[in-house]
Design a protein around this motif. Sequence first.
Motif, short mmCIF file in Angstrom:
data_model
loop_
_atom_site.label_atom_id
_atom_site.label_comp_id
_atom_site.label_asym_id
_atom_site.label_seq_id
_atom_site.Cartn_x
_atom_site.Cartn_y
_atom_site.Cartn_z
N VAL A 21 5.40 18.49 -17.60
CA VAL A 21 5.94 19.49 -18.55
C VAL A 21 5.81 18.95 -19.96
N LEU A 22 5.25 19.76 -20.83
CA LEU A 22 5.18 19.41 -22.25
C LEU A 22 6.17 20.26 -23.02
N LEU A 23 7.16 19.61 -23.63
CA LEU A 23 8.09 20.31 -24.51
C LEU A 23 7.52 20.26 -25.92
N PHE A 24 7.34 21.43 -26.51
CA PHE A 24 6.73 21.55 -27.83
C PHE A 24 7.74 22.21 -28.76
N PHE A 25 8.44 21.39 -29.56
CA PHE A 25 9.43 21.91 -30.50
C PHE A 25 8.72 22.28 -31.80
N CYS A 70 3.36 22.62 -37.57
CA CYS A 70 3.62 23.23 -36.26
C CYS A 70 2.59 24.31 -35.96
N THR A 71 2.28 25.11 -36.96
CA THR A 71 1.30 26.19 -36.78
C THR A 71 -0.07 25.64 -36.42
N MET A 72 -0.50 24.60 -37.11
CA MET A 72 -1.80 23.99 -36.83
C MET A 72 -1.83 23.39 -35.42
N ALA A 73 -0.75 22.72 -35.03
CA ALA A 73 -0.68 22.15 -33.69
C ALA A 73 -0.68 23.25 -32.63
N VAL A 103 6.17 24.28 -22.68
CA VAL A 103 7.37 25.02 -23.08
C VAL A 103 7.44 24.98 -24.61
N SER A 104 7.20 26.11 -25.22
CA SER A 104 7.28 26.22 -26.68
C SER A 104 8.72 26.54 -27.05
N ILE A 105 9.35 25.64 -27.78
CA ILE A 105 10.79 25.73 -28.02
C ILE A 105 11.07 26.01 -29.49
N PHE A 112 17.75 16.33 -28.88
CA PHE A 112 16.46 15.82 -29.32
C PHE A 112 16.51 15.49 -30.81
N ASP A 113 15.74 14.49 -31.18
CA ASP A 113 15.65 14.09 -32.59
C ASP A 113 14.62 14.98 -33.27
N LEU A 114 15.11 16.00 -33.95
CA LEU A 114 14.24 16.99 -34.58
C LEU A 114 14.24 16.85 -36.10
N ARG A 115 14.34 15.63 -36.57
CA ARG A 115 14.30 15.43 -38.02
C ARG A 115 12.93 15.77 -38.58
N SER A 116 11.91 15.73 -37.76
CA SER A 116 10.59 16.19 -38.19
C SER A 116 9.93 16.94 -37.04
N THR A 117 9.23 18.00 -37.37
CA THR A 117 8.50 18.79 -36.38
C THR A 117 7.06 18.97 -36.86
N PRO A 118 6.13 19.21 -35.95
CA PRO A 118 6.33 19.44 -34.51
C PRO A 118 6.71 18.17 -33.77
#
Length: 310
Positions: free
Chosen positions: A189-193, A201-204, A226-228, A261-267
């Motif tokens: 499973v790939l979690l993609f925040f 994020c858009t480019m990824a 899983v796009s989160i 989750f540590d979401l200080r930077s995305t993706p």
Amino acid sequence: MKRIYSILLLFISIIGAGEASAKSGELFIYPTPPDTMQALQPRCDYIVTRFWERCNFGTAFDKYPAQLNAAFGDWVAIMPHASADSVHVAIERLLARFAKKGPETLALATMAENWLYSDTAEITSEEVYLPFAKAAASHKKIGKAERARFESQVRIIESSSVGARVPAIPFVKADGSKGTLDDVRSGSVLLFFNDPDCLDCTMARIRLSADPNTAQLIERGELSVVSIYPGETDDDNWEKAKASTHPAWVTVAMPDAYDYFDLRSTPLFVFLNSRHKVLATGLDIDHLLNAFLVSNQATLQKKANEHPAQ
């Protein structure tokens, strides 16, 4: 320059220059390994485990906090070259020394956060930082607000670092139905925040959507993406998120994402096995796509070997 000079002197003492012991300002002299100890790792083990023996903590915390913080950074700089056992023993000893003292434990945890976990950390290590965060999070002589900050960090590290099993975090799917991460089952499973307003994020998202290897892995049931969206379903960006993701992906809104989750930077990409154990985190899109290429080619080659053309 003082910081660089201090580190250079410290490494001179590590590799065998005997008399050249490094100093952090005038706070204390760092330990020097004996000349009979030649290999790098044992010398680093020696310094890491004995680093604080000459430090007068009675005055350091109150009168010389800047020098103490600099010394802490020097200590951390040696850790990657020491054995894991020595590092953990050294941390346990230091924390045990102030186990009953709230302000000192808080100061140690704050310095550890600065050098090991913050956005500006020179050496990032959740494994090394975790004991300090736990000590502060559970200390009854530390204020509630401060404890809550460290409690949050402990929960994030224990939920999403490599080796952890990600909890059954609730989410809302694109069709409005509710579920949890435990509902997502496949070989991996790939979690993609990601966030629709984030350019990276858009480019990824575009590159992952267009990748044929990813598509084939999903089609064979070997991978779920899983796009989160880490927000509420009544946000305008949730509508954008639903419209911009690949139909073969599981697209969800997860309001509690920041708690785990540590979401200080995305993706942010978090790769899980079939039991939702974290295998890798913080991957960039190039490494991820290359990994899917290798995995897909290996599967196709295996099938070709099992069923050679007649």
